[in-house]
Design an enzyme around this catalytic site. Sequence first.
Site, PDB file in Angstrom:
ATOM      1  N   SER A 124      27.543  31.085 -27.776  1.00  0.00           N
ATOM      2  CA  SER A 124      27.348  31.559 -28.937  1.00  0.00           C
ATOM      3  C   SER A 124      28.730  30.973 -29.808  1.00  0.00           C
ATOM      4  O   SER A 124      29.912  31.359 -28.725  1.00  0.00           O
ATOM      5  CB  SER A 124      26.872  32.826 -28.635  1.00  0.00           C
ATOM      6  OG  SER A 124      26.181  33.043 -30.502  1.00  0.00           O
ATOM      7  N   TYR A 148      26.376  42.366 -27.566  1.00  0.00           N
ATOM      8  CA  TYR A 148      25.764  41.021 -27.275  1.00  0.00           C
ATOM      9  C   TYR A 148      27.185  39.804 -27.296  1.00  0.00           C
ATOM     10  O   TYR A 148      27.400  39.637 -26.276  1.00  0.00           O
ATOM     11  CB  TYR A 148      24.780  40.481 -28.301  1.00  0.00           C
ATOM     12  CG  TYR A 148      25.361  39.470 -27.996  1.00  0.00           C
ATOM     13  CD1 TYR A 148      23.898  39.079 -27.341  1.00  0.00           C
ATOM     14  CD2 TYR A 148      24.632  38.446 -29.294  1.00  0.00           C
ATOM     15  CE1 TYR A 148      23.197  37.574 -28.225  1.00  0.00           C
ATOM     16  CE2 TYR A 148      24.649  37.119 -29.494  1.00  0.00           C
ATOM     17  CZ  TYR A 148      23.765  36.535 -28.546  1.00  0.00           C
ATOM     18  OH  TYR A 148      23.621  35.217 -28.504  1.00  0.00           O
ATOM     19  N   LYS A 152      28.538  37.763 -24.526  1.00  0.00           N
ATOM     20  CA  LYS A 152      28.151  36.543 -23.945  1.00  0.00           C
ATOM     21  C   LYS A 152      29.840  35.299 -22.842  1.00  0.00           C
ATOM     22  O   LYS A 152      30.152  35.144 -22.284  1.00  0.00           O
ATOM     23  CB  LYS A 152      28.245  35.412 -25.134  1.00  0.00           C
ATOM     24  CG  LYS A 152      26.527  35.449 -25.626  1.00  0.00           C
ATOM     25  CD  LYS A 152      26.002  34.637 -24.636  1.00  0.00           C
ATOM     26  CE  LYS A 152      24.297  34.909 -24.778  1.00  0.00           C
ATOM     27  NZ  LYS A 152      23.733  34.489 -24.201  1.00  0.00           N
TER      28      LYS A 152
HETATM   29  P1  NAD Z   1      14.425  34.150 -26.778  1.00  0.00           P
HETATM   30  O1  NAD Z   1      14.292  35.550 -27.005  1.00  0.00           O
HETATM   31  O2  NAD Z   1      13.556  33.721 -28.118  1.00  0.00           O
HETATM   32  O3  NAD Z   1      14.526  34.015 -25.853  1.00  0.00           O
HETATM   33  C1  NAD Z   1      15.146  34.481 -24.236  1.00  0.00           C
HETATM   34  C2  NAD Z   1      14.026  34.972 -23.244  1.00  0.00           C
HETATM   35  O4  NAD Z   1      15.071  35.396 -22.484  1.00  0.00           O
HETATM   36  C3  NAD Z   1      13.420  35.072 -23.782  1.00  0.00           C
HETATM   37  O5  NAD Z   1      11.263  34.450 -23.485  1.00  0.00           O
HETATM   38  C4  NAD Z   1      13.147  36.336 -22.892  1.00  0.00           C
HETATM   39  O6  NAD Z   1      11.451  36.834 -22.677  1.00  0.00           O
HETATM   40  C5  NAD Z   1      13.995  36.008 -21.455  1.00  0.00           C
HETATM   41  N1  NAD Z   1      14.293  37.530 -21.211  1.00  0.00           N
HETATM   42  C6  NAD Z   1      15.155  37.771 -21.275  1.00  0.00           C
HETATM   43  N2  NAD Z   1      15.760  38.953 -20.464  1.00  0.00           N
HETATM   44  C7  NAD Z   1      15.405  38.461 -19.035  1.00  0.00           C
HETATM   45  C8  NAD Z   1      15.386  38.928 -17.760  1.00  0.00           C
HETATM   46  N3  NAD Z   1      16.086  39.629 -17.470  1.00  0.00           N
HETATM   47  N4  NAD Z   1      14.695  38.161 -17.004  1.00  0.00           N
HETATM   48  C9  NAD Z   1      13.479  37.362 -17.271  1.00  0.00           C
HETATM   49  N5  NAD Z   1      13.349  37.028 -18.761  1.00  0.00           N
HETATM   50  C10 NAD Z   1      14.297  37.459 -19.640  1.00  0.00           C
HETATM   51  O7  NAD Z   1      16.516  33.668 -27.090  1.00  0.00           O
HETATM   52  P2  NAD Z   1      16.524  32.676 -27.565  1.00  0.00           P
HETATM   53  O8  NAD Z   1      16.773  32.649 -29.376  1.00  0.00           O
HETATM   54  O9  NAD Z   1      15.647  30.900 -27.142  1.00  0.00           O
HETATM   55  O10 NAD Z   1      17.928  32.780 -27.017  1.00  0.00           O
HETATM   56  C11 NAD Z   1      18.305  31.722 -25.320  1.00  0.00           C
HETATM   57  C12 NAD Z   1      19.017  32.109 -25.678  1.00  0.00           C
HETATM   58  O11 NAD Z   1      20.726  31.037 -26.452  1.00  0.00           O
HETATM   59  C13 NAD Z   1      20.047  33.317 -25.429  1.00  0.00           C
HETATM   60  O12 NAD Z   1      21.300  33.209 -24.547  1.00  0.00           O
HETATM   61  C14 NAD Z   1      21.174  33.591 -26.626  1.00  0.00           C
HETATM   62  O13 NAD Z   1      21.686  34.802 -26.692  1.00  0.00           O
HETATM   63  C15 NAD Z   1      21.622  32.140 -27.251  1.00  0.00           C
HETATM   64  N6  NAD Z   1      21.819  32.101 -28.066  1.00  0.00           N
HETATM   65  C16 NAD Z   1      20.419  32.294 -29.220  1.00  0.00           C
HETATM   66  C17 NAD Z   1      21.528  32.000 -30.654  1.00  0.00           C
HETATM   67  C18 NAD Z   1      20.239  32.011 -31.806  1.00  0.00           C
HETATM   68  O14 NAD Z   1      20.273  32.378 -32.335  1.00  0.00           O
HETATM   69  N7  NAD Z   1      19.073  32.278 -31.596  1.00  0.00           N
HETATM   70  C19 NAD Z   1      22.953  31.684 -30.538  1.00  0.00           C
HETATM   71  C20 NAD Z   1      23.271  31.890 -29.304  1.00  0.00           C
HETATM   72  C21 NAD Z   1      23.094  31.427 -27.992  1.00  0.00           C
HETATM   73  C1  UD1 Z   2      24.035  35.117 -36.047  1.00  0.00           C
HETATM   74  C2  UD1 Z   2      24.128  36.721 -35.142  1.00  0.00           C
HETATM   75  C3  UD1 Z   2      25.623  35.946 -33.981  1.00  0.00           C
HETATM   76  C4  UD1 Z   2      25.067  34.461 -33.519  1.00  0.00           C
HETATM   77  C5  UD1 Z   2      24.446  33.648 -34.535  1.00  0.00           C
HETATM   78  C6  UD1 Z   2      24.138  32.184 -33.635  1.00  0.00           C
HETATM   79  C7  UD1 Z   2      24.234  38.159 -35.659  1.00  0.00           C
HETATM   80  C8  UD1 Z   2      24.132  39.201 -36.239  1.00  0.00           C
HETATM   81  N1  UD1 Z   2      24.929  37.579 -35.744  1.00  0.00           N
HETATM   82  O1  UD1 Z   2      24.594  35.240 -36.673  1.00  0.00           O
HETATM   83  O2  UD1 Z   2      25.989  37.303 -33.057  1.00  0.00           O
HETATM   84  O3  UD1 Z   2      26.172  33.974 -32.648  1.00  0.00           O
HETATM   85  O4  UD1 Z   2      23.623  33.881 -35.225  1.00  0.00           O
HETATM   86  O5  UD1 Z   2      22.856  31.928 -33.544  1.00  0.00           O
HETATM   87  O6  UD1 Z   2      22.311  38.250 -35.577  1.00  0.00           O
HETATM   88  N2  UD1 Z   2      21.604  37.139 -43.830  1.00  0.00           N
HETATM   89  C9  UD1 Z   2      20.888  37.225 -45.664  1.00  0.00           C
HETATM   90  N3  UD1 Z   2      19.718  38.775 -45.240  1.00  0.00           N
HETATM   91  C10 UD1 Z   2      19.227  38.223 -44.120  1.00  0.00           C
HETATM   92  C11 UD1 Z   2      19.621  37.809 -43.154  1.00  0.00           C
HETATM   93  C12 UD1 Z   2      20.843  37.363 -42.606  1.00  0.00           C
HETATM   94  O7  UD1 Z   2      21.519  37.294 -46.318  1.00  0.00           O
HETATM   95  O8  UD1 Z   2      17.852  38.771 -44.300  1.00  0.00           O
HETATM   96  C13 UD1 Z   2      22.909  35.761 -44.095  1.00  0.00           C
HETATM   97  C14 UD1 Z   2      23.795  36.642 -42.567  1.00  0.00           C
HETATM   98  O9  UD1 Z   2      24.960  37.673 -44.233  1.00  0.00           O
HETATM   99  C15 UD1 Z   2      24.131  34.834 -42.925  1.00  0.00           C
HETATM  100  C16 UD1 Z   2      23.827  33.837 -42.764  1.00  0.00           C
HETATM  101  O10 UD1 Z   2      22.349  34.768 -43.972  1.00  0.00           O
HETATM  102  O11 UD1 Z   2      25.416  34.698 -43.828  1.00  0.00           O
HETATM  103  C17 UD1 Z   2      23.244  33.714 -41.596  1.00  0.00           C
HETATM  104  O12 UD1 Z   2      22.744  34.779 -40.733  1.00  0.00           O
HETATM  105  P1  UD1 Z   2      22.310  35.744 -39.408  1.00  0.00           P
HETATM  106  O13 UD1 Z   2      20.577  33.680 -39.109  1.00  0.00           O
HETATM  107  O14 UD1 Z   2      22.062  36.547 -39.151  1.00  0.00           O
HETATM  108  O15 UD1 Z   2      23.022  34.440 -38.088  1.00  0.00           O
HETATM  109  P2  UD1 Z   2      24.496  34.715 -38.286  1.00  0.00           P
HETATM  110  O16 UD1 Z   2      24.863  36.142 -39.014  1.00  0.00           O
HETATM  111  O17 UD1 Z   2      25.281  33.649 -38.432  1.00  0.00           O
END
Ligand code: NAD
Ligand code: UD1
Length: 342
Positions: A124, A148, A152
Amino acid sequence: MKILVTGGAGYIGSHTCLELLKENYDVVVLDNFSNSCKESLNRVQNITGKTLSFYEADLLERPSIHQVFKDHTIDAVIHFAGLKAVGESVTIPLKYYHNNLTGTFNLLSVMDEFNVKNIVFSSSATVYGNPATLPITEDFPLSATNPYGRSKLVIEEILQDLYKSDKDWSIALLRYFNPVGAHESGEIGEDPQGMPNNLMPYISQVATGRLPRLSIFGGDYDTPDGTGVRDYIHVTDLALGHIHTLPKLISKTGVVIYNLGTGNGFSVLEMVKSFERASDRQIAYKITERRPGDIAACFADPSKAKKELGWEATKSLENMCQDTWNWQAKNPMGYRTHSKKE
Ligand code: NAD
Ligand code: UD1
């Protein structure tokens, strides 16, 4: 070629499974459905007209992982499974460390046992902490400000150590910026359980009337309009980043690191305006206090992925908002019309 996708039923995982099937990969999903449901996988199969294998299994239970590797000859693993809510990770850090770290240890040790040494890890942009300058390149200093993010960072380091100890490993660390949007069919998308933590799901639930008003966290940042700036990337572009990574992963050992972002920063107010245009609805909002731990601005330099993987994001902010709205309007309660485990 057979790919194991951990967390494949989740938001990014389901979109990646869809693109893998489209590219004729064989797909095996392992998910415990702790933050997802089987319906997403049903829909992936309906959209593509192809089938995948899935295991309702927990990475914390090593024998379940073992079973998957006994049943299938896996070529590479895309490891999405993990807990991802930053605020929750501060409240219950041990659960986060246990799930994300122990789950990854178990997976890596079973992979090692079966001599499967190709892995793509979901990292991330959070690993860059509060960057001194923008845009962010992969060689920027790393830090963590919450459990979190630390999970990572530690997993990235563990994977680097693993390669140092055994040069047969091939590891890709993909640092995602802010994934938003949904598949253009509107059949799969982001389905947060309970109150959304992130901006786009919050905005879209205000648009449907499920939530009354968006709180904009801070209007006094040093940004053009005072609200936070982020690099939002369409989830399909992100999924395609994984597809572009696989050939490199398979062909060459080592550790590679890529930013997956667009390189463009948009403010919260710009997101609200764009979503209003896409949905033809007004988004009620109020500017409130800054959210603790937030940074003013964050966006990627994604040129390394373009140069080395031939990948770049192509979908516009308009696409991101339209597709989010299409998914949300078609599925106002997410997948919830179906029972959680269905
Ligand atoms: P998500 O929660 O939708 O998907 C994660 C999946 O992993 C879920 O289906 C959950 O049921 C499964 N899971 C969690 N723990 C588990 C375990 N112990 N065994 C088996 N399954 C398990 O999240 P996402 O948004 O799809 O994110 C996927 C990955 O990308 C995560 O590792 C997250 O940290 C990373 N990531 C997400 C974002 C974001 O903003 N969505 C940003 C940066 C990184
Ligand atoms: C989130 C994660 C971060 C991850 C990144 C990329 C959190 C706190 N951080 O960050 O770990 O690396 O996504 O996926 O979840 N905002 C509002 N109102 C809201 C929600 C958000 O104003 O209700 C603003 C936030 O202040 C920010 C922007 O919207 O400026 C994006 O927020 P968000 O979607 O939560 O993502 P990140 O904070 O970038």
